[in-house]
Design a protein around this motif. Structure first.
Motif, PDB file in Angstrom:
ATOM      1  N   SER A 141       0.834  -1.197   0.000  1.00 34.20           N
ATOM      2  CA  SER A 141       0.000   0.000   0.000  1.00 34.20           C
ATOM      3  C   SER A 141       0.869   1.247   0.000  1.00 34.20           C
ATOM      4  O   SER A 141       0.621   2.198  -0.747  1.00 34.20           O
ATOM      5  CB  SER A 141      -0.922  -0.016   1.218  1.00 34.20           C
ATOM      6  N   MET A 142       1.925   1.240   0.844  1.00 34.88           N
ATOM      7  CA  MET A 142       2.807   2.397   0.886  1.00 34.88           C
ATOM      8  C   MET A 142       3.579   2.540  -0.427  1.00 34.88           C
ATOM      9  O   MET A 142       3.835   3.661  -0.887  1.00 34.88           O
ATOM     10  CB  MET A 142       3.765   2.291   2.067  1.00 34.88           C
ATOM     11  N   SER A 179       2.454   1.752  -3.344  1.00 32.48           N
ATOM     12  CA  SER A 179       1.516   2.373  -4.281  1.00 32.48           C
ATOM     13  C   SER A 179       1.343   3.860  -3.970  1.00 32.48           C
ATOM     14  O   SER A 179       1.300   4.693  -4.874  1.00 32.48           O
ATOM     15  CB  SER A 179       0.170   1.651  -4.198  1.00 32.48           C
ATOM     16  N   GLU A 180       1.239   4.194  -2.684  1.00 36.93           N
ATOM     17  CA  GLU A 180       1.087   5.595  -2.293  1.00 36.93           C
ATOM     18  C   GLU A 180       2.314   6.413  -2.690  1.00 36.93           C
ATOM     19  O   GLU A 180       2.192   7.565  -3.123  1.00 36.93           O
ATOM     20  CB  GLU A 180       0.862   5.699  -0.787  1.00 36.93           C
ATOM     21  N   GLN A 198       2.151   7.142  -6.327  1.00 34.72           N
ATOM     22  CA  GLN A 198       1.197   8.224  -6.580  1.00 34.72           C
ATOM     23  C   GLN A 198       1.752   9.563  -6.120  1.00 34.72           C
ATOM     24  O   GLN A 198       1.503  10.595  -6.751  1.00 34.72           O
ATOM     25  CB  GLN A 198      -0.119   7.915  -5.863  1.00 34.72           C
ATOM     26  N   ALA A 199       2.505   9.547  -5.007  1.00 36.77           N
ATOM     27  CA  ALA A 199       3.108  10.781  -4.521  1.00 36.77           C
ATOM     28  C   ALA A 199       4.093  11.353  -5.528  1.00 36.77           C
ATOM     29  O   ALA A 199       4.178  12.581  -5.709  1.00 36.77           O
ATOM     30  CB  ALA A 199       3.812  10.531  -3.179  1.00 36.77           C
ATOM     31  N   GLU A 253       3.942  15.230  -4.514  1.00 41.99           N
ATOM     32  CA  GLU A 253       3.916  15.409  -3.070  1.00 41.99           C
ATOM     33  C   GLU A 253       5.309  15.434  -2.458  1.00 41.99           C
ATOM     34  O   GLU A 253       5.494  15.917  -1.341  1.00 41.99           O
ATOM     35  CB  GLU A 253       3.093  14.273  -2.428  1.00 41.99           C
ATOM     36  N   TRP A 277       8.463  13.984   2.176  1.00 45.89           N
ATOM     37  CA  TRP A 277       7.164  13.571   1.650  1.00 45.89           C
ATOM     38  C   TRP A 277       6.068  14.181   2.522  1.00 45.89           C
ATOM     39  O   TRP A 277       5.859  13.746   3.634  1.00 45.89           O
ATOM     40  CB  TRP A 277       7.066  12.048   1.639  1.00 45.89           C
ATOM     41  N   ARG A 327       2.202  14.698   2.780  1.00 45.91           N
ATOM     42  CA  ARG A 327       0.944  14.182   2.245  1.00 45.91           C
ATOM     43  C   ARG A 327      -0.082  15.301   2.089  1.00 45.91           C
ATOM     44  O   ARG A 327       0.084  16.397   2.653  1.00 45.91           O
ATOM     45  CB  ARG A 327       0.404  13.087   3.166  1.00 45.91           C
ATOM     46  N   THR A 335       5.742  12.089   6.189  1.00 45.62           N
ATOM     47  CA  THR A 335       6.199  10.704   6.324  1.00 45.62           C
ATOM     48  C   THR A 335       7.710  10.717   6.429  1.00 45.62           C
ATOM     49  O   THR A 335       8.399  11.292   5.583  1.00 45.62           O
ATOM     50  CB  THR A 335       5.762   9.858   5.119  1.00 45.62           C
TER      51      THR A 335
END
Length: 542
Positions: free
Chosen positions: A281-282, A284-285, A288-289, A294, A319, A321, A327
């Motif tokens: 999940s991270m 993928s995030e 996207q970032a 981001e 990073w 968000r 993060t």
């Protein structure tokens, strides 16, 4: 290199199945937990069995010493009185000795003409063989009968015409022997053993009997042998018990261990699944970032310690968000290194540095920006090609872009040396970051194409203190000077540290004493106006 990646492609594909990994983790943990549980249980059961054997042996020894003591006292009393023959007075004397002694079951008088016992007409004990132990005063008969009757004699002692014996019940009431166990009296310096209780045993139990070990309990693969020293030098007592019952007892415990091990294994599998899904999940995030912009680049200024003039900066990626939360790089940078996304991040940082500070760098040829390289960047020549293209696009000289590598990133020193030399040949500076925290030896350092060492903050913090590492920084400084390398001290937070480093010959430093990480606009203002920026923590940035 591509061929090597092709070889590992199926392996990487395999690790992209979270459910399969979770099942494998559960199975592996189940096997390990069950093996550990069985091993621990075996160990505990062996210890318990040994403790029980010790306790049995001690109780038997105490009882046997009491029995032999009373037998000797009883036969001495009979031998001392003047009566002989089997008249009424002798019968009364025999009964009195038996009543006064707890462990004398039968007392008898035997000569060539007559035999009588305190038991009346029931029986008269008579040895059917010569004594097992013939001493100067007493004669001992061991295991005079093998009949399973607690009232029959197990031990007999004689003196003159008198015989006294104890029953089996006087021994078995102390502790029950385990199935197949025996209590033996060892004679003739360990060469002969007679069972007092239980079946006969193979003797000797070991080829080197008596065993050289001084321990009372001797643990053999199939049985336990407990040796008991006695007050008499003529005999020794040995208690033997088999270990055949151990697997059956363990089998019952295993049924208790199975559910616990399986439950823990399921928990481990579930945790692995959650961790993999979280990491995916991270991942993928993070992807996207990168697409949404981001990630942002901040700059940690580097100053000349004597003049306090800013000579460059280290580019730092952060990073933020959409909700404004940050993060930590300690979280997403290692993840990006594992997934290969670090290459995109390195390219992004390099491109953003030149986009934001290209004009500033062209106007200040003495200024440079250092960019951190991951291990995969160091092990491939790709970054040199990316850098050359971007530098030509923004008309910035290679000497104004430095590359920082960590000691831990030098996985293959030979390959790293070749790629770093390519960067230096192109005009880039090469810096070793966090020096002293990795495994780069002096021999490797001498052969690497390096321009500067950056001393880790941990060693700077130790300066001026009695910490064990307080002498590391001066040692690194002297070593760098001997190799004609520049030194940059990281994490300077006090004026005392800056002065001490300057006195050691360090010319450059960075840290919160001079400025916190700043934005591109603040860094440009710092250079163009020639003043220090107070700086705010990144989490204070708007």
């Amino acid at each position: 290199m591509p061929r090597m990646r092709d070889l590992f492609a199926p392996l990487r594909q395999f690790f992209h199945h979270p459910w399969l990994l979770a099942v494998l983790a559960a199975l592996a943990s189940a096997v390990l937990l069950l093996a550990a549980s069985v091993g621990l249980t075996l160990q505990q059961m062996k210890q318990s069995e040994s403790a029980q054997m010790n306790a049995r042996g001690e109780r038997f020894l105490d009882r046997l010493e009491q029995v032999f003591g009373q037998l000797r006292e009883g036969v001495d009393q009979l031998q001392a009185q003047p009566l002989r023959g089997c008249g009424p007075d002798m019968q009364a004397q025999l009964q009195q000795v038996a009543l006064e002694s707890r462990f004398i079951y039968e007392a008898a008088y035997v000569d060539a003409q007559a035999a009588c016992s305190n038991r009346g007409g029931e029986r008269v004990i008579e040895p059917l063989r010569g004594p097992d132990i013939q001493g100067p005063t007493y004669s001992y008969w061991l295991n005079t009968t093998t009949e399973p009757n607690d009232n029959l004699a197990a031990l007999m002692l004689g003196r003159g015409n008198f015989l006294v014996s104890t029953s089996r019940g006087h021994l078995t009431d102390v502790v029950d022997l385990p199935p197949g166990g025996s209590l033996l009296v060892v004679l003739d310096h360990g060469t002969r053993a007679i069972p007092v209780l239980g079946p006969a045993q193979d003797w000797p139990p070991t080829a080197d009997w008596p065993a050289p070990s001084h321990k009372a309990l001797l643990e053999l693969p199939d049985r336990l042998v407990y040796r008991m020293a006695t007050k008499s030098p003529d005999y020794q007592l040995v208690l033997i018990a088999p270990r055949a019952s151990l697997p059956w007892r363990l089998n019952g415990l295993l049924w208790l261990l199975y559910p616990g091990s399986l439950l823990l294994a399921c928990v481990v599998g579930w945790l692995v699944l959650q961790l993999i899904q979280q990491r995916r999940s991270m991942t993928s995030e993070l992807q996207q970032a990168l697409r949404r912009g981001e990630l942002q680049v901040l700059y940690q200024p580097i100053f000349e310690l004597d003049s306090r003039r800013c000579v460059g900066a280290e580019a730092l990626v952060r990073w933020r968000r959409p909700d404004g939360s940050l993060t930590s790089p300690d979280l997403f940078i290692p993840l990006a290194e594992n997934t290969g996304q670090i290459r995109q991040i390195t390219d992004f940082v390099l491109q953003r540095v030149l986009e934001q500070l290209g004009q500033l760098l062209r106007a200040n040829r003495h200024l440079y920006i250092s960019v951190n390289l991951a291990a995969c960047d160091v092990m491939e020549p790709r970054i040199g090609e990316v850098s050359a293209r971007l530098l030509a696009q923004h008309r910035v000289t290679p000497g104004q872009i430095a590359f920082e590598v960590t000691e831990r990133g030098l996985i293959d020193v030979v390959v790293a040396r070749e790629n770093l030399q390519t960067l230096r040949t192109a005009g880039h500076q090469v810096l070793i970051d966090d020096f002293g925290t990795g495994y780069c030896s002096l021999a490797y350092l001498q052969t690497l194409p390096v321009d500067c060492l950056k001393i880790d903050k941990a060693f700077i913090d130790a300066l001026g203190h009695d910490a064990a590492s307080s002498g590391v920084a001066p040692h690194i400084i002297r070593m760098a000077h001997d190799l004609h390398l520049r030194v940059i001290a990281e994490g300077i937070e006090s004026e005392e540290q800056a002065q001490l480093l300057s006195s050691e010959g360090v010319k450059y430093g960075q840290g919160w004493l001079f400025a916190h990480p700043v934005s591109a606009r603040q860094f440009a203002e710092l250079i163009t106006r020639g003043r220090r920026v107070a700086g705010r923590r990144i989490d204070d940035e708007p």
